[in-house]
Design an enzyme around this catalytic site. Structure first.
Site, mmCIF file in Angstrom:
data_model
loop_
_atom_site.group_PDB
_atom_site.id
_atom_site.type_symbol
_atom_site.label_atom_id
_atom_site.label_comp_id
_atom_site.label_asym_id
_atom_site.label_seq_id
_atom_site.Cartn_x
_atom_site.Cartn_y
_atom_site.Cartn_z
ATOM 1 N N TYR A 98 34.870 42.833 43.643
ATOM 2 C CA TYR A 98 36.053 42.665 42.805
ATOM 3 C C TYR A 98 37.324 42.914 43.620
ATOM 4 C CZ TYR A 98 39.560 43.542 39.214
ATOM 5 O OH TYR A 98 40.707 43.503 38.451
ATOM 6 N N SER A 105 45.542 43.360 41.029
ATOM 7 C CA SER A 105 45.011 44.634 40.539
ATOM 8 C C SER A 105 45.371 45.707 41.548
ATOM 9 C CB SER A 105 43.487 44.528 40.403
ATOM 10 O OG SER A 105 42.892 45.803 40.252
#
Length: 245
Positions: A155, A142
């Site tokens: 995250y 990501s």
């Protein structure tokens, strides 16, 4: 002939989003795709649609937090198609919240899916790839693997870990096994549905207004796979043109 033609590609998290888009594109390019996810009904529907188009696919229920599940998926792929060429470690969750919310169960879930899931994919596929003296891991990280933002500390930590694990793997196995990290910016997917914190959901709804389609990431995956065996595309960041992050 495409360098994707006839390759056997295992994809986790294949029931929606990037995983589903990659399955459709790679199958259309001639790959044999083996799909894993928990929602086996969606996988079966996807396989039927791919096969109806004259392409090759198979599926199996998989929870990537269970090492045996991932190993069984890899074994199933080899039994079905005779070999293994690519593992796309795509399964992920993103329940964003501020640390002060103390959503410890959600932290644990992100660690289990986003980090352990990738490690389980490596553990299941690496011995076979080393015996074959060929193969490729594509790990989906990501833009959160490069910078941290509020509500996303855990995250982002899991995605930083994916980058670190991938780079370590690349250095250790260089020569026969390729390792690619693909880091999407905001992309259309169901990830935001896992956000239970209302503040995190509101921020994500605003952020996702410029989301690019999952097919954009699928094309990046295909690009990495189709390179000659002596070319390793190590990292790709794919984000909306309008993204400030």
């Amino acid at each position: 002939m495409s360098d994707i033609q006839n390759k056997v590609v295992v994809i986790t998290g294949a029931s929606s989003g990037i995983g589903e888009a990659a399955a459709r594109l790679l199958a259309a390019r001639g790959a044999c795709v083996v799909l894993g996810a928990r929602r086996v009904d969606r996988l079966q529907t996807l396989v039927q649609e791919i096969e109806a188009a004259g392409q090759r696919a198979a599926c199996k229920a998989v929870d990537v937090t269970r090492r045996d599940d991932v190993q069984n998926l890899i074994d199933f792929a080899v039994e079905k198609f005779g070999r293994l060429d690519v593992i796309i470690n795509n399964a992920g969750v993103m329940p964003l919240s501020k640390l002060e919310a103390l959503k410890v169960d959600e932290w644990d879930r992100m660690i289990d899916v986003n980090i352990r899931g990738v490690l389980h994919g490596i553990a299941a596929g690496l011995p076979l790839m080393q015996r074959q003296r060929s193969g490729q891991f594509i790990n989906i990280a990501s833009i959160g693997a490069y910078a941290v933002s509020p509500t996303a500390a855990v995250y982002c930590a899991t995605k930083f870990a994916v980058r670190a694990i991938s780079e370590g793997l690349r250095q250790e196995v260089g020569g026969d096994v390729r390792v690619t990290v693909i880091s999407p910016g905001v992309t259309e997917s169901e990830l935001a549905e896992s956000i239970s914190d209302e503040g995190g959901r509101a921020e994500m709804r605003e952020f996702r207004r410029i989301a690019i389609p999952a097919e954009a990431i699928a094309r990046a995956i295909a690009y990495a796979i189709e390179q000659p065996a002596d070319v390793d595309v190590s990292e790709l960041v794919v984000r909306p043109t309008a993204s400030p992050y």
